[in-house]
Design a protein around this motif. Structure first.
Motif, PDB file in Angstrom:
ATOM      1  N   GLN A  58     -35.497 -29.649  -7.757  1.00  0.00           N
ATOM      2  CA  GLN A  58     -36.905 -30.004  -7.600  1.00  0.00           C
ATOM      3  C   GLN A  58     -37.383 -30.719  -8.863  1.00  0.00           C
ATOM      4  N   PRO A  59     -38.490 -31.464  -8.776  1.00  0.00           N
ATOM      5  CA  PRO A  59     -38.965 -32.207  -9.949  1.00  0.00           C
ATOM      6  C   PRO A  59     -39.667 -31.326 -10.979  1.00  0.00           C
ATOM      7  N   TRP A  60     -39.765 -30.041 -10.744  1.00  0.00           N
ATOM      8  CA  TRP A  60     -40.377 -29.123 -11.707  1.00  0.00           C
ATOM      9  C   TRP A  60     -39.332 -28.128 -12.179  1.00  0.00           C
ATOM     10  N   ARG A  61     -39.668 -27.363 -13.169  1.00  0.00           N
ATOM     11  CA  ARG A  61     -38.747 -26.399 -13.761  1.00  0.00           C
ATOM     12  C   ARG A  61     -39.187 -24.969 -13.461  1.00  0.00           C
ATOM     13  N   ALA A  62     -38.231 -24.070 -13.531  1.00  0.00           N
ATOM     14  CA  ALA A  62     -38.485 -22.638 -13.403  1.00  0.00           C
ATOM     15  C   ALA A  62     -38.072 -21.984 -14.716  1.00  0.00           C
ATOM     16  N   ILE A  63     -38.793 -20.970 -15.118  1.00  0.00           N
ATOM     17  CA  ILE A  63     -38.461 -20.287 -16.365  1.00  0.00           C
ATOM     18  C   ILE A  63     -37.406 -19.219 -16.088  1.00  0.00           C
ATOM     19  N   GLN A  64     -36.432 -19.148 -16.968  1.00  0.00           N
ATOM     20  CA  GLN A  64     -35.418 -18.087 -16.912  1.00  0.00           C
ATOM     21  C   GLN A  64     -35.643 -17.210 -18.141  1.00  0.00           C
ATOM     22  N   VAL A  65     -35.733 -15.906 -17.911  1.00  0.00           N
ATOM     23  CA  VAL A  65     -36.028 -14.961 -18.982  1.00  0.00           C
ATOM     24  C   VAL A  65     -34.864 -13.995 -19.128  1.00  0.00           C
ATOM     25  N   GLY A  66     -34.329 -13.876 -20.333  1.00  0.00           N
ATOM     26  CA  GLY A  66     -33.256 -12.933 -20.624  1.00  0.00           C
ATOM     27  C   GLY A  66     -33.744 -11.849 -21.559  1.00  0.00           C
ATOM     28  N   LEU A  67     -33.393 -10.615 -21.260  1.00  0.00           N
ATOM     29  CA  LEU A  67     -33.837  -9.479 -22.061  1.00  0.00           C
ATOM     30  C   LEU A  67     -32.671  -8.871 -22.827  1.00  0.00           C
ATOM     31  N   SER A  68     -32.962  -8.373 -24.037  1.00  0.00           N
ATOM     32  CA  SER A  68     -31.963  -7.638 -24.815  1.00  0.00           C
ATOM     33  C   SER A  68     -32.691  -6.575 -25.625  1.00  0.00           C
ATOM     34  N   GLY A  69     -31.926  -5.646 -26.182  1.00  0.00           N
ATOM     35  CA  GLY A  69     -32.464  -4.643 -27.100  1.00  0.00           C
ATOM     36  C   GLY A  69     -33.711  -3.945 -26.611  1.00  0.00           C
ATOM     37  N   GLU A  70     -34.767  -4.010 -27.410  1.00  0.00           N
ATOM     38  CA  GLU A  70     -36.032  -3.337 -27.121  1.00  0.00           C
ATOM     39  C   GLU A  70     -36.612  -3.767 -25.776  1.00  0.00           C
ATOM     40  N   ALA A  71     -36.446  -5.022 -25.423  1.00  0.00           N
ATOM     41  CA  ALA A  71     -36.996  -5.508 -24.152  1.00  0.00           C
ATOM     42  C   ALA A  71     -36.340  -4.819 -22.959  1.00  0.00           C
ATOM     43  N   VAL A  72     -35.041  -4.569 -23.037  1.00  0.00           N
ATOM     44  CA  VAL A  72     -34.352  -3.858 -21.947  1.00  0.00           C
ATOM     45  C   VAL A  72     -34.891  -2.440 -21.828  1.00  0.00           C
ATOM     46  N   ASP A  73     -35.047  -1.770 -22.945  1.00  0.00           N
ATOM     47  CA  ASP A  73     -35.587  -0.403 -22.925  1.00  0.00           C
ATOM     48  C   ASP A  73     -36.986  -0.383 -22.305  1.00  0.00           C
ATOM     49  N   ARG A  74     -37.836  -1.306 -22.689  1.00  0.00           N
ATOM     50  CA  ARG A  74     -39.195  -1.366 -22.136  1.00  0.00           C
ATOM     51  C   ARG A  74     -39.150  -1.658 -20.635  1.00  0.00           C
ATOM     52  N   TYR A  75     -38.294  -2.587 -20.257  1.00  0.00           N
ATOM     53  CA  TYR A  75     -38.153  -2.957 -18.843  1.00  0.00           C
ATOM     54  C   TYR A  75     -37.769  -1.732 -18.009  1.00  0.00           C
ATOM     55  N   VAL A  76     -36.732  -1.050 -18.416  1.00  0.00           N
ATOM     56  CA  VAL A  76     -36.224   0.092 -17.657  1.00  0.00           C
ATOM     57  C   VAL A  76     -37.180   1.275 -17.678  1.00  0.00           C
ATOM     58  N   ASP A  77     -37.739   1.577 -18.841  1.00  0.00           N
ATOM     59  CA  ASP A  77     -38.536   2.793 -18.996  1.00  0.00           C
ATOM     60  C   ASP A  77     -40.024   2.639 -18.673  1.00  0.00           C
ATOM     61  N   HIS A  78     -40.564   1.400 -18.735  1.00  0.00           N
ATOM     62  CA  HIS A  78     -42.009   1.260 -18.608  1.00  0.00           C
ATOM     63  C   HIS A  78     -42.491   0.194 -17.628  1.00  0.00           C
ATOM     64  N   TRP A  79     -41.798  -0.926 -17.542  1.00  0.00           N
ATOM     65  CA  TRP A  79     -42.352  -2.050 -16.795  1.00  0.00           C
ATOM     66  C   TRP A  79     -42.156  -1.964 -15.298  1.00  0.00           C
ATOM     67  N   ILE A  80     -41.050  -1.407 -14.834  1.00  0.00           N
ATOM     68  CA  ILE A  80     -40.748  -1.411 -13.398  1.00  0.00           C
ATOM     69  C   ILE A  80     -41.739  -0.526 -12.655  1.00  0.00           C
ATOM     70  N   VAL A  81     -42.410  -1.129 -11.670  1.00  0.00           N
ATOM     71  CA  VAL A  81     -43.357  -0.362 -10.853  1.00  0.00           C
ATOM     72  C   VAL A  81     -42.888  -0.238  -9.407  1.00  0.00           C
ATOM     73  N   ASP A  82     -41.943  -1.090  -8.985  1.00  0.00           N
ATOM     74  CA  ASP A  82     -41.423  -0.997  -7.618  1.00  0.00           C
ATOM     75  C   ASP A  82     -40.097  -1.738  -7.528  1.00  0.00           C
ATOM     76  N   MET A  83     -39.231  -1.212  -6.677  1.00  0.00           N
ATOM     77  CA  MET A  83     -37.957  -1.866  -6.375  1.00  0.00           C
ATOM     78  C   MET A  83     -37.730  -1.747  -4.880  1.00  0.00           C
ATOM     79  N   ALA A  84     -37.143  -2.792  -4.305  1.00  0.00           N
ATOM     80  CA  ALA A  84     -36.841  -2.751  -2.880  1.00  0.00           C
ATOM     81  C   ALA A  84     -35.534  -3.482  -2.625  1.00  0.00           C
ATOM     82  N   ASP A  85     -34.759  -2.961  -1.707  1.00  0.00           N
ATOM     83  CA  ASP A  85     -33.518  -3.607  -1.279  1.00  0.00           C
ATOM     84  C   ASP A  85     -33.892  -4.727  -0.306  1.00  0.00           C
ATOM     85  N   VAL A  86     -33.644  -5.965  -0.688  1.00  0.00           N
ATOM     86  CA  VAL A  86     -33.965  -7.109   0.162  1.00  0.00           C
ATOM     87  C   VAL A  86     -32.698  -7.847   0.622  1.00  0.00           C
TER      88      VAL A  86
END
Length: 111
Positions: A58-86
């Protein structure tokens, strides 16, 4: 395949603590400054080509975000509010694309 929803605080924290995944002249003074930013930041970002449902660039871009260290801990322990099998939704959408039922496939995608 999982759909993971994160909270707004995490969504805002990640780019605020991010470094570009590659050196960009004009953004950083030099490669040493970029290396220091990468070493200090637990999040990496880069712009990738976005793709259509038929995988066309496409003529536009999408952002790709990679997590490491503290960001992974925050993601797993605090940020996730819902998960679904799609997995079945992804299979159904893929089948519709392969069968030429593009409009049906597009209706299955999130807004």
């Amino acid at each position: 395949m999982l759909r993971i929803e994160i909270d707004r605080a995490g969504f805002e924290w990640a780019p605020a603590h991010a470094a570009l995944s590659h050196f960009r002249p004009g953004v950083q003074a030099d490669r040493d400054q970029w290396r220091a930013e990468v070493a200090d930041c637990p999040v990496r970002v880069r712009w990738d080509p976005d793709r259509s449902i038929r995988l066309e660039a496409q003529p536009w871009r999408a952002i790709q975000v990679g997590l490491s260290g503290e960001a992974v801990d925050r993601y797993v322990d605090h940020w996730i509010v819902d998960m679904a099998d799609v997995t079945e939704l992804a299979r159904s959408t893929h089948s519709a694309v392969l069968d030429g039922r593009t409009e049906e496939a597009l209706r299955q995608l999130p807004a």
